[in-house]
Design a protein around this motif. Structure first.
Motif, short mmCIF file in Angstrom:
data_model
loop_
_atom_site.label_atom_id
_atom_site.label_comp_id
_atom_site.label_asym_id
_atom_site.label_seq_id
_atom_site.Cartn_x
_atom_site.Cartn_y
_atom_site.Cartn_z
N GLN A 118 -37.28 51.84 95.23
CA GLN A 118 -36.74 53.03 94.57
C GLN A 118 -37.55 54.30 94.88
OE1 GLN A 118 -34.00 53.46 92.58
NE2 GLN A 118 -33.38 51.37 93.00
N ASP A 119 -38.73 54.16 95.45
CA ASP A 119 -39.65 55.31 95.55
C ASP A 119 -39.71 55.97 96.91
OD1 ASP A 119 -40.42 54.91 92.88
OD2 ASP A 119 -41.87 53.38 93.47
N ILE A 120 -39.47 55.25 97.99
CA ILE A 120 -39.65 55.83 99.32
C ILE A 120 -38.68 56.99 99.54
CG2 ILE A 120 -38.05 54.18 100.38
CD1 ILE A 120 -39.86 54.31 102.88
N PRO A 121 -39.16 58.15 100.03
CA PRO A 121 -38.25 59.28 100.31
C PRO A 121 -37.30 58.93 101.46
CG PRO A 121 -40.54 60.01 100.17
CD PRO A 121 -40.58 58.53 100.22
N ILE A 122 -36.01 59.14 101.25
CA ILE A 122 -35.00 58.92 102.29
C ILE A 122 -34.30 60.25 102.54
CG2 ILE A 122 -32.92 57.67 102.97
CD1 ILE A 122 -33.77 55.39 101.19
N ILE A 123 -34.40 60.75 103.77
CA ILE A 123 -33.80 62.04 104.15
C ILE A 123 -32.63 61.75 105.09
CG2 ILE A 123 -34.19 64.28 105.22
CD1 ILE A 123 -37.18 63.91 104.59
N ALA A 124 -31.43 62.18 104.67
CA ALA A 124 -30.25 62.01 105.53
C ALA A 124 -30.34 63.03 106.66
CB ALA A 124 -28.97 62.22 104.73
N LEU A 125 -30.47 62.51 107.90
CA LEU A 125 -30.58 63.36 109.09
C LEU A 125 -29.29 63.15 109.86
CD1 LEU A 125 -32.74 65.18 110.46
CD2 LEU A 125 -33.38 63.20 111.81
N ASP A 175 -17.47 64.53 105.09
CA ASP A 175 -18.69 64.03 104.44
C ASP A 175 -18.93 64.79 103.14
OD1 ASP A 175 -19.44 62.07 106.23
OD2 ASP A 175 -20.43 63.49 107.57
N SER A 176 -19.50 64.09 102.17
CA SER A 176 -19.76 64.69 100.86
C SER A 176 -21.25 64.57 100.55
CB SER A 176 -18.94 63.97 99.78
OG SER A 176 -19.40 64.33 98.51
N LEU A 177 -21.91 65.72 100.32
CA LEU A 177 -23.32 65.69 99.94
C LEU A 177 -23.50 64.89 98.65
CD1 LEU A 177 -24.44 69.35 100.72
CD2 LEU A 177 -24.75 67.32 102.11
N GLU A 178 -22.50 64.97 97.76
CA GLU A 178 -22.56 64.24 96.49
C GLU A 178 -22.68 62.75 96.74
OE1 GLU A 178 -22.43 63.77 92.31
OE2 GLU A 178 -22.55 65.61 93.49
N SER A 179 -21.95 62.25 97.75
CA SER A 179 -22.00 60.81 98.02
C SER A 179 -23.33 60.42 98.65
CB SER A 179 -20.84 60.41 98.94
OG SER A 179 -20.99 60.97 100.23
N PHE A 180 -23.95 61.33 99.45
CA PHE A 180 -25.27 61.03 100.01
C PHE A 180 -26.29 60.84 98.89
CE2 PHE A 180 -24.28 63.69 104.07
CZ PHE A 180 -23.35 62.74 104.44
N TYR A 181 -26.29 61.80 97.94
CA TYR A 181 -27.24 61.72 96.84
C TYR A 181 -26.94 60.52 95.94
CZ TYR A 181 -28.73 66.43 98.18
OH TYR A 181 -29.22 67.50 98.85
N ALA A 182 -25.65 60.25 95.72
CA ALA A 182 -25.28 59.10 94.89
C ALA A 182 -25.74 57.79 95.53
CB ALA A 182 -23.77 59.07 94.67
N ALA A 183 -25.76 57.73 96.87
CA ALA A 183 -26.21 56.52 97.55
C ALA A 183 -27.71 56.32 97.41
CB ALA A 183 -25.82 56.58 99.02
N ASP A 198 -32.78 63.95 100.15
CA ASP A 198 -32.52 65.27 100.73
C ASP A 198 -31.61 65.08 101.94
OD1 ASP A 198 -32.68 68.02 100.97
OD2 ASP A 198 -34.82 68.03 100.52
N VAL A 199 -31.05 66.19 102.44
CA VAL A 199 -30.14 66.17 103.59
C VAL A 199 -30.56 67.26 104.57
CG1 VAL A 199 -27.77 66.37 104.39
CG2 VAL A 199 -28.24 65.33 102.17
#
Length: 736
Positions: free
Chosen positions: A683-690, A697-705, A709-710
């Motif tokens: 749950q802790d590792i930073p995941i950045i959508a590149l 595409d929906s930024l909301e769905s990226f964050y929900a997943a 950050d994006v």
């Protein structure tokens, strides 16, 4: 006859009563009290636990309280909640009754939340009548009107069910996955249960029986924990079918027995009768009270000093109305049967045409989405390699070409964005940015990037820049750059062995408001009078011969016209065939020259020490892998590469990383699905959508997943490094 006249009097006085009631309601504070809101919360809890009679009675109490307080907004909310509750027990007639009552009140009040809820209920009714495309349009309208989280989550659930009816299973799955991890403060567990159940039904439709069983069991656990009786029944019924098809007959029998026991204990005919009786009583009471209110108003008018005069006016009006109604009724009955068949035929034709238009629109959207992603991916390679080459200390003459290449890459990215969103520009849905910039620098950058094209045509570029123009302006330099790029590029294209002149002149300055005149002129081939009328239309270049000789799409001037419309400006043209053309326009901007010299327009990025950081790059494109890895190594960071989502999950389980750079569009499982799986054990590792983000595409769905950050490709290197530093060192909380 007296009875009929009494009814006519009531009909005539309804508008008077509504007007008087609305005036009274608006005279009071229209904000719902905490007490009324507590009724809504309690009713929601009863509804989710399948205590429908208690929920109905609670909402009826809320409606009565709203009327006592003369709170029109709370009354509308009560009617909407009653309409939704009636849908749950399949009393669509009652839903339409409450919906109509709310429509009357909404005509005279500005209440965006209620407007959104109104469209949401209408969308559900359309879906139930199998009008799914119209339902999607209505749901989209509701989204634009309100951003309440609980409302948005319920809307996503309904939208998923509509997608399933249309067999758009990927879109439905995306909605349902985001609801499974929802953070709703009112219905978190209920929405999670509904998402699992709906996903299980989708899996059953697509013969993915193992996933259907898994989601069904998850739904059953949450429903039993929270006492959602109807959902417990639904989950048992679904699992009975799934396990039977899987050949797990013992499990199927257990769920079947649970279902029978549940039906015998709580889901019986007597319970349904109580719910229906309660619903009918509340609706009848509401009608009775409405009649009583109208009757009271009539009595008050009758007792007034103008009773005799009013009676005379009403009597005359009633006679006219009765006569008109009689004549109209007779004529309508004569023509109704003749026109009914024709109307039904036309309605079917319109429905077919509407469905065809919707399919065409979806095809266009899918095409633009694909184009967006496919163009951004190679652009990432262009801009990334340019950045790396610039950092490898090139020679001075190479540096000039690389900077021009970098500027052209940035321009091309913005050009692609504007082309893909040109429909938004035409619909006035896109607004120019407001940021500080130097106009002289913007124009010089455009001219420098076009110098090679001018040399190839043996054309001289001349800039006449007014020194009185303030050095600090506030507007949108990116769109201005695109306007100049199109106009100057066009002039160079159609001018050989001549000159292209660019003029920027200060017309007016009042305090911090400035008006600047721009002109791009040439002595090229010119444009005929006939073609000047259509030259700003899409794909128009004057003639087929010009198109074949000079090339191009003919979209340049169309984009210029659309972009200038964002600045509330209009382009003008003067041209003589064979002698040249001149395009000119004016733009109003803000001057910032009066601010202190030490004022900073940009936030200074923090300097981070990236040395010895170890990252995971999730990317399926080999060129992009090399570029991203090399950009990290420039800052003394090490990295591993995962070619797809499955590899990313395995590497994240077996190794320790400081952050993950996650591509979204990959073969196999997507970046969103990989992120969801990683979040199950980390749950802790930073995941950045590149990602080369596309239109759907929906930024909301990226964050929900689970992304923190994006960053969209292609990106500026300083933005790329800043995002990595922020998410690793500043420990930014996960957006939701």
């Amino acid at each position: 006859m007296l009875l009929f006249l009494n009814k006519a009097i009531k009909i005539f006085l309804v508008p008077i009563f509504i007007l008087a009631t609305t005036t009274c309601l608006f005279s009071q504070d229209s904000v719902s009290s905490n007490d009324i809101q507590s009724y809504f919360n309690q009713a929601r809890k009863f509804k989710n636990q399948d205590k429908i009679d208690l929920a109905l009675e609670t909402l009826n109490t809320a409606a009565n309280e709203a009327e006592k307080k003369e709170d029109i907004k709370a009354l509308i909310d009560s009617l909407h909640e009653l309409a939704l509750l009636s849908l749950k027990i399949d009393k669509e007639g009652d839903t339409e009754f409450y919906w109509d009552q709310a429509s009357v009140l909404l005509k005279d009040i500005a209440y965006p939340y209620a407007d959104a809820m109104h469209k949401y209920i209408k969308a559900i009714l359309l879906h139930r009548s199998n009008q799914n495309f119209q339902s999607l349009f209505m749901l989209n309208d509701a989204k634009q009107l309100n951003n309440d989280r609980n409302f948005y989550n319920n809307l996503l659930l309904t939208e998923a069910r509509v997608y399933i009816s249309l067999e758009k299973y990927d879109s439905a799955t995306k909605n349902l996955n985001s609801l499974i991890v929802n953070t709703d403060i009112h219905e978190k567990e209920y929405l999670t249960t509904q998402a699992y159940l709906t996903l299980a039904e989708l899996n059953l439709r697509t013969d993915n029986l193992a996933e259907s069983a898994k989601n069904g069991e998850n739904a059953l656990v949450v429903a039993q924990t929270n006492g959602f009786l109807e959902d417990i029944k639904t989950a048992n019924a679904l699992l009975t079918t799934v396990y039977e098809r899987l050949g797990l007959y013992q499990k199927s029998l257990v769920n079947s027995q649970n279902l029978l026991q549940l039906k015998d204990s709580i889901f019986n005919i007597e319970k349904n009768k109580i719910e229906a009786k309660t619903a009918d009583k509340i609706k009848d009471d509401y009608k009775t009270e409405e009649i009583a209110r109208q009757q009271k108003k009539i009595e008050e008018l009758t007792e007034s000093q103008n009773r005799s005069e009013l009676t005379a006016i009403l009597a005359s009006a009633f006679l006219i109305i009765i006569s008109l109604l009689a004549v109209t009724l007779y004529r309508n009955n004569q023509i109704k049967f003749k026109t009914n068949d024709l109307l039904q035929t036309k309605n079917k034709e319109l429905q077919i045409a509407r469905d065809g238009a919707v399919q065409a629109m979806e095809a266009k959207t899918n095409f633009l989405s694909t184009v967006s992603h496919e163009l951004r991916t190679p652009l990432y390679a262009v801009t990334g390699l340019t950045h790396l080459l610039l950092e490898e200390e090139p020679q001075e003459h190479q540096k000039e070409h690389l900077k021009a290449l970098k500027f052209s890459g940035d321009y091309l990215l913005n050009f692609i964005n504007d082309i893909l969103h040109i429909n938004k520009i035409d619909a006035n849905k896109l607004e120019p940015l407001n940021m500080e910039f130097n106009l002289n620098k913007v124009i010089h950058e455009v001219i420098n990037s076009l110098t090679q094209s001018a040399k190839a045509n043996n054309t001289k570029l001349i800039l006449e820049y007014d020194s009185e123009i303030p050095s600090h302006l506030l507007s949108d330099p990116l769109k201005l750059s695109q306007i100049f790029m199109n106009l100057i590029g066009n002039s160079i294209k159609f001018t050989k062995g001549g000159e292209v002149k660019v003029i920027a002149k200060l017309l007016n300055k009042v305090e911090d408001d400035v008006t600047i005149y721009f002109e791009v002129s040439d002595n090229g081939i010119g444009i005929s009078k006939e073609k000047q009328k259509s030259i700003f239309e899409g794909f128009e270049q004057g003639s087929i011969q010009i198109n074949r000789e000079y090339g191009g799409t003919g979209l340049g001037l169309t984009i210029v016209k659309s972009l200038l419309g964002l600045f509330k400006s209009k382009i003008e043209l003067e041209s003589t065939l064979g002698e040249g053309s001149s395009f000119f326009f004016e733009i109003e901007m803000k001057s910032l020259d009066d601010i202190p010299e030490d004022f900073s327009f940009e936030i200074t990025p923090r300097d981070y020490d990236f040395k010895n950081l170890h990252l995971l790059i999730v990317e399926d494109n080999k060129i992009n892998q090399v570029i991203t890895k090399k950009m990290l190594s420039k800052k003394e960071m090490t990295s591993d590469i995962a070619n797809n989502g499955h590899e990313a999950i395995t590497l994240a389980q077996e190794n320790v990383y400081d952050a993950i750079l996650m591509d979204i569009h990959m073969p196999g499982i997507s970046g969103e699905e990989a992120t969801i799986e990683i979040r199950k054990f980390n749950q802790d590792i930073p995941i950045i959508a590149l990602t080369a983000i596309s239109l759907d595409d929906s930024l909301e769905s990226f964050y929900a997943a689970g992304c923190n950050d994006v960053v969209t490709k292609p990106f500026k290197p300083d933005v790329f490094y800043q995002k990595i530093g922020e998410n690793i060192f500043d420990k930014k909380p996960k957006n939701s």
